[in-house]
Every structure is written in C-alpha cells, then in structure tokens.
Design an enzyme around this catalytic site. Sequence first.
Site, short mmCIF file in Angstrom:
data_model
loop_
_atom_site.label_atom_id
_atom_site.label_comp_id
_atom_site.label_asym_id
_atom_site.label_seq_id
_atom_site.Cartn_x
_atom_site.Cartn_y
_atom_site.Cartn_z
N ARG A 25 10.09 2.24 3.45
CA ARG A 25 9.32 3.14 2.59
C ARG A 25 7.94 3.44 3.19
NH1 ARG A 25 9.74 0.38 -3.22
NH2 ARG A 25 8.99 -1.37 -1.96
N GLY A 64 2.26 1.54 0.76
CA GLY A 64 1.18 0.59 0.97
C GLY A 64 1.56 -0.49 1.97
N HIS A 89 -8.09 0.25 9.02
CA HIS A 89 -9.33 0.97 8.70
C HIS A 89 -9.89 1.73 9.89
CE1 HIS A 89 -10.28 -1.66 4.92
NE2 HIS A 89 -9.24 -0.85 4.78
N ASP A 144 -7.79 -1.25 -0.35
CA ASP A 144 -8.19 -1.09 1.05
C ASP A 144 -7.99 0.37 1.43
OD1 ASP A 144 -5.41 -0.91 1.28
OD2 ASP A 144 -5.28 -2.24 3.02
#
Length: 260
Positions: A25, A64, A89, A144
């Site tokens: 996914r 996620g 990030h 996040d």
Amino acid sequence: MNNPAITLDIRDGIAWLTLARPEKRNSVDPEFAFRLNELAEQCAEDANIRCVVLTGSGKFFCVGGDIDAFSAAGEDAEAAVGALARSFHRGIHRLATMEKPFVTAINGPAAGAGLSLAILGDIALTAASAHFTSAYSAVGLTPDGGASWWLPRLIGMRRAQEMIFTNRRIGAEEAAGMGLVTRVVADDRLRTEASAVASTLAKGPIRALARCRSLLVESVNADLSTQLDREAASIAESAGAAEGREGVAAFLAKRPPHFV
C-alpha cells in the site's frame, strides 16, 4: 535498482514520481525514504525538469510508515524509526523547497506519512474515491513528514487538532471544502487532469513560481513590514529576469509568452 520503491518518468519537462510498493500500500520503509530523497534531489537539480508530479500505484496513494518494519525493529524501534523519519524528511524538505512547482495526484487513501506527502503539493488533486486520515495516534505515534506544520496552516488549528487527535476519516469532497486539497477529480480523470495542470505549470515562468513558493511559505511567520520588503525584492528580481522581460514584452505585443 530492482523494483524501486519510487519510479521516475520524465516527459515533456514533467517528472512523474510514482510510489511503487502497491503490495505494501505504498508504505514508507528505509528504501522508500532513501529513494524519495534521491529522486527529489534529481528533480530539483535537473534543469530539463520544469514541474514535478507525485502519485501512487495501485489502489492506495500511501498509508504511511511500514508498521511491519516498526514492529520488526523490536527494542531498537526508537533508533530505527528516528533514522527512517530523518531520511524521509530530507526528501520532504527538498520537494518543499525546490525551485519548481510540485503537484500531487492522490489516487487513493492517504494516511500518516502519506497524508504529509499528499498535502505537500502546490496543487493537490484528489481522486473522488480517496480519503485522508492522520492515523498516527491510533497506533500510539505522533506526526511526521511535516503534517504538524502543514495542517494548521492549510485547515486551521481546530481542524488540525481534530484530525490528529481523533483520526477521523476525511472524504475527498470534505478535504477540498476545508482546504486540505485543491480539488476533487473523477477517479478515471485524475492522471489526465494532473498532466494538464503540470503541463500548464511547466510552460509557465518557473523561476517566478519558485519565488511565489518561497513568499507563501515565508509569509506564515512574517510581520507585514517584513513580507512587504520580501515582495518588493522578489518582484524587482523577477522584473529584471528573462521571464519578467518576456512576460511584459508578450503582454505589450498581445501574444502568448514563451517562458521555456
């Protein structure tokens, strides 16, 4: 790289980044995070790329973090998840700050880090069947990918609090209505519409659009005087650049501008 977590396809000045873990996914694992940063850097630096589009493969955009990977880390979860988040990030920051427009084409459900990716687009188009969930606190985690930074700015603090604290599922139409995404597109028209938007942006004044990106982000924490100074400097720089000169000349000549 065999079966990369994210693929890159460049056509007519548009870079298509496709999340390519449909069997998971399109969840985020270390390879995914590394690949995102790698491709974001390539897109930012390649002068032939004038617009970037991010979409998913299969039925999901991105759900996620890969929870199986979190569990497998066991007692080392703090270090493993911290390293994954920092790697992820770097790609997020590069996409957010690169000097070219960014479009997200949200083909299915987006949750957790997938929500952060979905709302990162300057233009965020969502399929009608997609939906959005914070999901973090449901498994005892915290946001996040910039979600805690973007959500209050896009939809306001109260709605951000509700999304993060309750994990309420937000449908596509509601998401557009609250400003979480730009607009809703029929599922079978999403790629076509994203391509049309990206093509228009790619033919536009991308250096000026880059300055617009910076001004909008900077405005959040700036006082009016500071922002006015930034605007004055930015429009002056734009006016003196090739794009500005071409835009003015085209307007006076009553012809379409040629920014490429």
